[in-house]
Structure formats: C-alpha cells, structure tokens
Design an enzyme around this catalytic site. Structure first.
Site, PDB file in Angstrom:
ATOM      1  N   LYS A   1      30.565  70.828  10.049  1.00 26.43           N
ATOM      2  CA  LYS A   1      31.087  71.332  11.317  1.00 26.43           C
ATOM      3  C   LYS A   1      32.207  70.432  11.837  1.00 26.43           C
ATOM      4  O   LYS A   1      32.301  69.259  11.505  1.00 26.43           O
ATOM      5  CB  LYS A   1      29.980  71.418  12.361  1.00 26.43           C
TER       6      LYS A   1
ATOM      7  N   HIS B   1      29.907  79.660  12.641  1.00 25.36           N
ATOM      8  CA  HIS B   1      29.219  79.534  13.921  1.00 25.36           C
ATOM      9  C   HIS B   1      30.173  78.793  14.856  1.00 25.36           C
ATOM     10  O   HIS B   1      30.653  77.707  14.505  1.00 25.36           O
ATOM     11  CB  HIS B   1      27.943  78.700  13.795  1.00 25.36           C
TER      12      HIS B   1
ATOM     13  N   HIS C   1      29.796  84.346  16.277  1.00 29.92           N
ATOM     14  CA  HIS C   1      29.778  84.160  14.825  1.00 29.92           C
ATOM     15  C   HIS C   1      30.840  85.044  14.206  1.00 29.92           C
ATOM     16  O   HIS C   1      30.979  86.214  14.578  1.00 29.92           O
ATOM     17  CB  HIS C   1      28.388  84.482  14.266  1.00 29.92           C
TER      18      HIS C   1
ATOM     19  N   GLN D   1      24.357  80.137  25.808  1.00 26.68           N
ATOM     20  CA  GLN D   1      25.504  79.660  25.035  1.00 26.68           C
ATOM     21  C   GLN D   1      26.646  80.674  25.078  1.00 26.68           C
ATOM     22  O   GLN D   1      26.411  81.876  25.164  1.00 26.68           O
ATOM     23  CB  GLN D   1      25.103  79.447  23.569  1.00 26.68           C
TER      24      GLN D   1
ATOM     25  N   CYS E   1      22.095  82.907  15.832  1.00 27.59           N
ATOM     26  CA  CYS E   1      22.737  83.275  14.574  1.00 27.59           C
ATOM     27  C   CYS E   1      21.931  84.245  13.696  1.00 27.59           C
ATOM     28  O   CYS E   1      22.502  85.225  13.182  1.00 27.59           O
ATOM     29  CB  CYS E   1      23.151  82.030  13.789  1.00 27.59           C
TER      30      CYS E   1
ATOM     31  N   ASP F   1      28.150  81.790  22.667  1.00 33.61           N
ATOM     32  CA  ASP F   1      27.957  81.729  21.223  1.00 33.61           C
ATOM     33  C   ASP F   1      28.709  82.865  20.536  1.00 33.61           C
ATOM     34  O   ASP F   1      28.816  83.968  21.078  1.00 33.61           O
ATOM     35  CB  ASP F   1      26.464  81.852  20.921  1.00 33.61           C
TER      36      ASP F   1
ATOM     37  N   ARG G   1      14.503  76.012  24.160  1.00 38.14           N
ATOM     38  CA  ARG G   1      14.040  74.964  23.247  1.00 38.14           C
ATOM     39  C   ARG G   1      13.081  74.049  23.988  1.00 38.14           C
ATOM     40  O   ARG G   1      13.354  73.630  25.124  1.00 38.14           O
ATOM     41  CB  ARG G   1      15.226  74.163  22.695  1.00 38.14           C
TER      42      ARG G   1
END
Length: 642
Positions: free
Chosen positions: A465, A511, A385, A381, A334, A383, A363
């Site tokens: 979320k 997100h 945004h 991901q 992000c 992912d 991670r």
C-alpha cells in the site's frame, strides 16, 4: 583486511578487524565526537561493534532518524536504571521506543505518584551527568535466565526463557546496573541531554488483560534541549486544541459509558459530518465512482473466504454460536463490494469499475486504546474499491493521487508525505503476485514525481500500500489516505472478467480511502483548525445578535433571507448583554457575528465582526451575502462555486 565502504562510495582498508568507533575516528575527530552508533550493511550496531569482513558502513549521529531512535532507546534504559536506584524492590519488564519517545513498564506493589515521577527524572539527570560508559556483553540463554532470576527480575527471566536456547543474549550495563537488550545504545549516558517524563498509565503484562497490571511510565527524548522545548510546546498546543474539549464547547458530539467507543453526534456535529460527506460524494461522482451500500452483518463464511477471519477475528463483533450460524458485524467493506461486482458478468470493456461506499464499520478495539474521535469502535469510511486490469493500475493510482491531493487542499492540508509499505510476514497470495504489486505501486509514485519513504513489512495482509501522511498546523503527522493493491482477494472470492482474447481473468482490486474514517478525520480537522473550522464546514456560519428586543423583527427578517440563500445561520434574541453574547459565540467558533442595534435596524444594515475579533464595519445584507459567498468559494471550490 576488511574494506569499509562509506555512504559517499569511498572505501577504507584496514589491516585487521576494526570497530565502528575507530572508523569514525579515522574519518575525523568531529565525526568521532558526534557518532552514536553505526549501520553495518544496514544493520544498526554499537560503536564498539567489530567489523571483520568487507562491509558497507554509515556512521549514525543525532542528525539521523536512527540516531534519535538510539537516543530514545538509551533513555528508556536510563529511566529503568533510575527507578531501580530509587525503588530497588521494583521489577523492570520492557521499554520500547515509540513515536516521539519511549515507555517502560514496571511491576511494583505501590503506585507511582507524580512526586515519584519528578524524583525519577531528577535521578535520570544525575545519571546522565555522570557520563557512565555503556557496555555490551553476551551470555548464553541459561546464564542470562539465572542472572536475572538471581536479581529478582522474574519478568526478564520469563522473556529470556521464551528465546530459542541456541541464541546469545545481549546485556547492556551502565554503572552498577544491567538490562536485557538487543541494542544498540549510545556509548555513554552523557550523550542523553534532552528528556522529560510525561505521564503514568497502566498496562497489562504482554498486553494480555488476563495477566497482571503493570505501571507504565512514558517519556520523550530528543537530540537537543531546543528540540525538546519545541516538542513540549507542541504538546501544550495539542492540549489546547483537544477535539474532545471543542466537541463539548461547540456542542458537536459526546461519548458515554453505555456505548463505549461510539459517537453521539449532536445536530451541529452532524452538520459538519454531512457537509463533509456531501462534499466527498460529489467529488467521487465527478471522478466516475458509483455509490453503493452493503449489509452491516454478514455470515462468517464470507470473512473466512476473504482471509479476514483469521486476521481480524479478535476485533470483530459477532453474533450466534459455533453450533449455529455465526454472523459478524463488518469491520471493513471490501468483501461485500466484491459481492456486488460478482452479481453480473464483466468484460474488459467494463473496467475500471470504481465502487464507493460510506461504509459503517465496527471493530472491537481494546478499551484502553479508545480516544475520543481518534480511536472509536464504530466508524464510517470514505471507502472505495477499483476493479481494473493490470494495465490500468498505474493510471488509476495516478488519478487517485491527484484526487487525494486536491481534496486535502480543500480541507486546508498542504504538507503531505508519502510512504510505500511492502509485504508483511503474515500475508496471503503468492510472492510473484507481491512482486508485481510492489513494482506497480512504486512505478505509480515515481510517475507522479513524489518523494517517498519505504516501509518494509508494513503492508496489508493482502497487498502492498501507499500511505499518505498529513502534517497539521502544530507539526503533528497523521496517517490518513491509502491505496492498496490487491492481487489476492478478488481471486479468493471468485471475481472475474472476460479479457479481449475471450479468456477469463481475475481483476486487480485497488482498496482506497482519502479521509480514512469520518470520525477520526473530523477530530483531526478540529485540532488542526483549533475549532475554527473553515466557513464552508462550520455548523453555524453566522449568528445574528440583537442588542434589545426592538430589533427582533429585523433580525428575524435577515435570518430568513440568509437561510433562503442556503447559509447556516441562527439568531440569538436572548435578553442578555451584547458583550456576553459576543463572547459566548466567539468561544463557539462561529465565523461571523452580525450585531444589530437601533442604528442597524433603521439603516437596514449589519455590524459585522469575525470570530477573531476583527470589526468589518457596517454592511447591507446583500453585501454580507457577497462576502460569505467569496469565503465559501475559497474552500470546497470543486462543489460550491455556484
């Protein structure tokens, strides 16, 4: 004279203070018999809890989720009591409820064995049948510390010493044994009728690897033996479906010590990976997303400004030292997407701007939590945004929810539940922003007509979320997709747009992810389908098998035709018996097995079998192509119809 208001809105007035159990008995003997605990003004309490003022009360039974939690919590205490009865030198530490069960950590010099586990479970059954009353008492902190120290329970004494001195300490006793606990608990051990100890593991005291290693005993507990039996059956099925076993059997991936928590993808596994990625890429492109790619390593200063450094520092891989520049391998995408957004000016006419990345993240997960594809240190991901105005939040959420449900359906998931997670204790941003964000997400859910569950305090540190949970073919629930509303991070990182009135405003940032991570999603897919991936995902969609080398030329010819049509096909021309080859490729979960003998070669046909053993008879190559195209269109239809 307390007035007790029940869930149906009715009220009962009592002349004096009354216990939860007495109210249950007043309502009816059946409810009194079934009651496990109570919820007084939404706070779980024992049946012995006295209500002295007006209150709302719900009687908790085994049919309630809270009732099952009470059963599991009480069974954890039953486990500790049994361990102390059999092994008095053992110290007990903590024993919380977890998903589908509980665990308890013990300090003992000698390791527990599987034979010990069986003996402990037998002792638990004996104590449950004794129907020992469970009673709560309250001590001061100092008295509680002394009590456990005198019992030789140093860990319990340490826990209590960390509690503020003015707090009362609750102890629960059953028979001749007492334990520290907030409760509530079942009224007697006889209410615990369906439990089983499942495994042994190691665990550090307070989860800190610098502390001593304890022994953890896991167990499961249910309201009935029928429910327990069903759960144990699911465990057996889960073991059969373990994605790590199929990873080896189907030659998809492997792990090794030199790269813990990182996946070595083999060609077949990478085929599945890329098929999913290409599918998602096409769906996002059709939905108006732009695909970007951002750096793997970013200076610490960006993570500090975004708020991630304080929150995730311990889980970030870093390079450099404090005297020079410190870089972090990105754990999420992000902040980098905001950098792309900030690279040019934006007007309200440019919004919404939907930015997607197949972002490779790392991670530093604790080694003990790593589990195949389900928990890794390196992952990608799906992912994205969305930068938008406040007025666009609900429509963007609505469109995302439609996309998410459609994608899940294509992968074979139709049982989906939804949860709304609100502000956690540790968070960034003003409360007024959180108020707006939570109201907006709730409105989006209600506009879609979805049933949803509230999860107080479970939101991300920057915003609330919505979570989407999938139930797989054996009843397990997996949390996958999310959409998170963030009023904070765009402002922290200087994102702006020019509003219609000419003023400079901060965009809202959504997100969102549908699959979560490709690694975990593939693991879930494998287990959901027991390795029998849908034809459109299967790394090899069909295999051609000759009976003798006389058919080799025809087999190679058909293989070339099918590959030219875009199908993933291979030939097995080994000098092996046909039964052996059929069995081997069936175990590898290849959807179609095309057998070619002299008769098929002469008639230019194929003997078609499925991995499930069904004989589909003789087909020409053209007929098989038509069959395969029909099968492919049934899943992934949004991108594979042609």
């Amino acid at each position: 004279m307390p007035v007790i208001t029940l869930p149906d809105g009715s009220a009962r007035t009592y002349a004096d203070a009354v216990t939860v159990g007495e109210v249950a008995a007043d309502i009816g003997p059946g409810l009194a018999k079934a009651a496990l605990a109570g919820a007084v003004d939404d706070r779980l309490v024992d049946l012995s809890h006295r209500i002295e003022t007006d209150a709302r009360l719900a009687i908790i039974t085994e049919r309630d989720d809270a009732g099952l939690e009470v059963i599991r919590h009480s069974t954890a205490h039953l486990l500790a009591q049994a361990v102390k009865a059999l092994f008095p030198e053992t110290q007990v530490t903590i024993g919380p409820v977890i998903e589908d069960g509980f665990f308890y950590d013990f300090a003992r010099e000698q390791a527990f064995s599987l034979e010990d586990l069986a003996a402990i479970e037998a002792k638990m059954t004996e104590l449950a049948k004794a129907d020992l009353p469970v009673a709560r008492e309250v001590l001061s902190r100092d008295d509680a510390v002394k009590f456990f120290a005198d019992q030789g329970e140093a860990y319990k004494a340490e826990i209590i010493q960390g509690i503020p001195g003015d707090e009362e300490i609750g102890l629960y006793g059953q028979g001749d044994w007492k334990d520290l606990c907030r409760g509530p608990h079942v009224p007697s051990t006889g209410r615990l009728k369906a439990f089983k100890l499942t495994k042994l593991a190691g665990a550090y005291w307070r989860g800190d690897s610098s502390n001593e290693m304890l022994q953890r005993i896991y167990g499961t507990a249910w309201a009935s033996k029928k429910d327990l039996k069903a759960y144990l059956h699911r465990l057996e099925e889960a073991e059969k479906r373990d994605h790590r076993r199929f990873g080896k059997l189907m030659d998809l991936f492997h792990f090794q010590e030199e790269a813990p928590g990182l996946v070595f993808w083999h060609d077949k596994g990478w085929s599945v990976y890329n098929t999913i990625r290409n599918y998602v890429r096409d769906r996002l492109s059709a939905a108006g997303y732009e695909e970007v790619n951002t750096p793997q390593v970013v200076d610490r200063s960006l993570w500090e400004r975004s708020g991630h450094w304080d929150k995730f520092r311990e889980n970030m891989f870093t390079t450099g030292d404090e005297e020079h520049r410190v870089y972090a391998i990105k754990p999420m995408n992000c902040p980098c997407h905001i950098q792309i957004y900030n690279n040019r000016l934006h007007s309200y006419r440019d919004l919404p701007r939907r930015m997607a990345e197949f972002g490779s993240c790392h991670r530093n997960e604790p080694s003990g939590t790593l589990h195949g594809l389900m928990r890794v240190r390196g992952f990608v991901q799906d992912d994205a945004h969305i930068f938008c105005t406040e007025d666009q939040v609900q429509s963007e959420c609505s469109e995302f929810i439609d996309l998410l449900f459609s994608v899940y359906e294509d992968f074979g998931f139709t049982d989906i539940s939804t949860k709304l997670s609100t502000r956690p204790a540790q968070r960034v941003g003003e409360d007024a922003q959180w108020d707006k964000a939570e109201v907006a997400l709730q409105a989006a859910l209600e506009s879609k007509g979805l049933d949803w569950e509230l999860q107080p305090g479970e939101g991300a540190f920057y915003g609330p979320k919505i979570e989407f949970n999938l139930r797989d073919s054996i009843g397990r629930v997996w949390q996958l997709g999310t959409i998170q509303l963030d009023f904070s991070m765009p402002g922290r990182l200087g994102a702006t747009y020019v509003a219609e009135d000419g003023s400079k405003q901060t965009p809202v940032m959504l997100h969102r992810a549908i699959l979560g991570s490709f690694e975990r999603f593939i693991g879930i897919l494998i287990e959901h389908h027991a390795g029998n991936l849908p034809v459109w995902l299967a790394p090899v969609q069909a295999v051609l098998l000759n009976i003798t080398d006389r058919q080799d030329v025809y087999v190679r010819e058909v293989e070339e035709v099918l590959k030219n049509q875009g199908f993933r096909v291979q030939s097995d021309l080994r000098n092996e018996k046909i039964g052996f080859k059929i069995r081997e490729h069936t175990l590898q979960r290849i959807p179609y097995l095309l057998v070619v003998g002299d008769r098929e070669a002469e008639s230019r046909t194929l003997a078609v079998r499925t991995r499930g053993g069904e004989d589909l008879g003789s087909m020409t190559t053209e007929e098989f192509v038509k069959l395969l195209r029909t099968e492919l269109a049934s899943r992934g239809r949004h991108v594979m119809e042609d």
